[in-house]
Design an enzyme around this catalytic site. Sequence first.
Site, PDB file in Angstrom:
ATOM      1  N   THR A  46      29.852  39.195  33.476  1.00  0.00           N
ATOM      2  CA  THR A  46      28.973  39.293  34.640  1.00  0.00           C
ATOM      3  C   THR A  46      29.737  39.926  35.797  1.00  0.00           C
ATOM      4  O   THR A  46      30.961  40.012  35.781  1.00  0.00           O
ATOM      5  CB  THR A  46      28.470  37.908  35.096  1.00  0.00           C
ATOM      6  OG1 THR A  46      29.586  37.161  35.627  1.00  0.00           O
ATOM      7  CG2 THR A  46      27.849  37.134  33.946  1.00  0.00           C
ATOM      8  N   ILE A 110      33.108  35.333  34.905  1.00  0.00           N
ATOM      9  CA  ILE A 110      32.507  35.229  36.237  1.00  0.00           C
ATOM     10  C   ILE A 110      33.548  35.680  37.254  1.00  0.00           C
ATOM     11  O   ILE A 110      34.727  35.344  37.149  1.00  0.00           O
ATOM     12  CB  ILE A 110      32.012  33.799  36.542  1.00  0.00           C
ATOM     13  CG1 ILE A 110      31.304  33.746  37.901  1.00  0.00           C
ATOM     14  CG2 ILE A 110      33.157  32.780  36.465  1.00  0.00           C
ATOM     15  CD1 ILE A 110      30.590  32.424  38.169  1.00  0.00           C
ATOM     16  N   ILE A 141      37.833  33.981  34.347  1.00  0.00           N
ATOM     17  CA  ILE A 141      37.668  34.265  35.770  1.00  0.00           C
ATOM     18  C   ILE A 141      38.080  35.710  36.008  1.00  0.00           C
ATOM     19  O   ILE A 141      39.178  36.123  35.626  1.00  0.00           O
ATOM     20  CB  ILE A 141      38.526  33.314  36.640  1.00  0.00           C
ATOM     21  CG1 ILE A 141      38.214  31.846  36.296  1.00  0.00           C
ATOM     22  CG2 ILE A 141      38.280  33.607  38.116  1.00  0.00           C
ATOM     23  CD1 ILE A 141      36.774  31.440  36.478  1.00  0.00           C
ATOM     24  N   LYS A 142      37.200  36.471  36.617  1.00  0.00           N
ATOM     25  CA  LYS A 142      37.482  37.891  36.842  1.00  0.00           C
ATOM     26  C   LYS A 142      38.164  38.089  38.195  1.00  0.00           C
ATOM     27  O   LYS A 142      37.654  37.652  39.230  1.00  0.00           O
ATOM     28  CB  LYS A 142      36.189  38.711  36.800  1.00  0.00           C
ATOM     29  CG  LYS A 142      35.569  38.785  35.425  1.00  0.00           C
ATOM     30  CD  LYS A 142      34.264  39.561  35.421  1.00  0.00           C
ATOM     31  CE  LYS A 142      34.487  41.053  35.490  1.00  0.00           C
ATOM     32  NZ  LYS A 142      33.206  41.796  35.308  1.00  0.00           N
ATOM     33  N   ILE A 143      39.301  38.768  38.162  1.00  0.00           N
ATOM     34  CA  ILE A 143      40.055  39.103  39.363  1.00  0.00           C
ATOM     35  C   ILE A 143      40.260  40.617  39.380  1.00  0.00           C
ATOM     36  O   ILE A 143      40.703  41.181  38.370  1.00  0.00           O
ATOM     37  CB  ILE A 143      41.418  38.385  39.396  1.00  0.00           C
ATOM     38  CG1 ILE A 143      41.220  36.874  39.491  1.00  0.00           C
ATOM     39  CG2 ILE A 143      42.272  38.882  40.567  1.00  0.00           C
ATOM     40  CD1 ILE A 143      42.515  36.069  39.470  1.00  0.00           C
TER      41      ILE A 143
END
Length: 371
Positions: A46, A110, A141-143
Site C-alpha cells: 500500500t 504500510i 513498514i515502508k520507509i
Amino acid sequence: MAQNTNTQALSDAGVSIWLDDLSRQRMSSGNLQELIDTRNIVGVTTNPSIFQSAISGRSEYDEDINRLTGEGKDVEQIVEVLTTDDVRHAADLFADLHASTHGFDGRVSIEVDPRLAHDTDKTIAQAKHLFAVVDRENVFIKIPATEAGLPAITAAIAEGISINVTLIFSIERYLAVMDAYLTGLERAAKAGKDLAKIHSVASFFVSRVDTEIDGRLETLDTEDALALRGQAGVANAQVAFGKYLEVFASKRFEALQAEGANVQRPLWASTGVKNPEYPDTLYVDSLVADPSVNTMPEKTLEAVADHSEPQASLNAELATSAESVLERLTEAGVDLTDVFAVLEREGVEKFEKAWNELLDTVSESVEAARA
C-alpha cells in the site's frame, strides 16, 4: 481454483507476485482471496495514493468514521485506524502463507507518514508505532530511501522491525539501502535479536525512470538519444540486481547469514507501463529474477496472466551488459544524477499530496458526521 499458468511460471522462477493495491471492498468481496487462489498473489503493498483511492467516495468506511468521530478521535487518528485496520485484515488473510514460507511471503506493507520523509527521528518513532498498532508479524513498514530515511531503516531493522524500503531510483542509493540493512542486522545481532525473523525488501522503481528519461531524450532529439527510449528503466533495475548479487555474496553478509539473517530481496515497483507504445508486461517480462518481488497493479497483473512472455532470468552477466545502456544515456546527454534527484523529490511530493487529500476526504466525512 487453479493458478494461472503465466503467474505460476513467474512464481516457479523465483518471483513473488504482490498486488499493488488494497481496499476494504477488495477484501470483503472476496476479490483479494480470488487473486491469491488464481494469480499467485503472495503479498500486498500500500501507499498513500492507494489509501486515498480506496477510501475516497467509498461507503464501506462510513460506519467506522461515524463511530470514531463519536469517540472524539481527530482526523489523523481516524485515518490511522482505517488504514491499519485494513492492513491488519489483509495480514490475517496471508497469515498461513507467511507461516508456511517462514516469513518470506504473505506480507502486507504500510508506509510511514510521507510528510516525515526528511525527518529521521520521527520516521523511526512512527515505524515503531505502526508496527505496534498493526501488531502482525507479517507486516512490512515502508520507509522511503531518502537521506534521512537511511538511518531510520538501520534503526528499525536493529529493533527487529521488518522493513520495505521504498522510493529507490539510483544504483548509488540502492547500495546505501543495502548497507543500511546490513548495519541494522549487525546491531540487531549485538542486541540479541533473532535475525531469522527480520525480513526486508528494497523497492526499486522502474516505469517512472523511463517516463523521466524518455522526456529528456525527446528534448535532446538526436538519433542516438531517441534510440534509447524505453530502455533506461529496465537497464537500471538489471544493474541493481547485479549489485544485489555482489552484496549478498559478500563476506559481510555471509557472517550475518550464519546467524540466521535473510537477504533483502529486490522489489520491482512502479511496474505499470505508462507509455502505451511499450508492451504492457515490459517491467515484468524483462525483470525475472530469483529472488525478487514484482508488485503489480491489477491491470498489469491481468496482462501478465493473459500474455506474459518472460525473458531469461537476470544474472551477473546481464547486469554488466545493462551498464552499457546507462553509459550510453550519459553519453547522449542525460544527467542521470539529476534524473534520480528529481524522481525522489517528486515521489515524496506525490505521496505527501495523496496523504493530504486523504486527510481532506476523511475530514469532510467527519464534518458530515458531526452535523
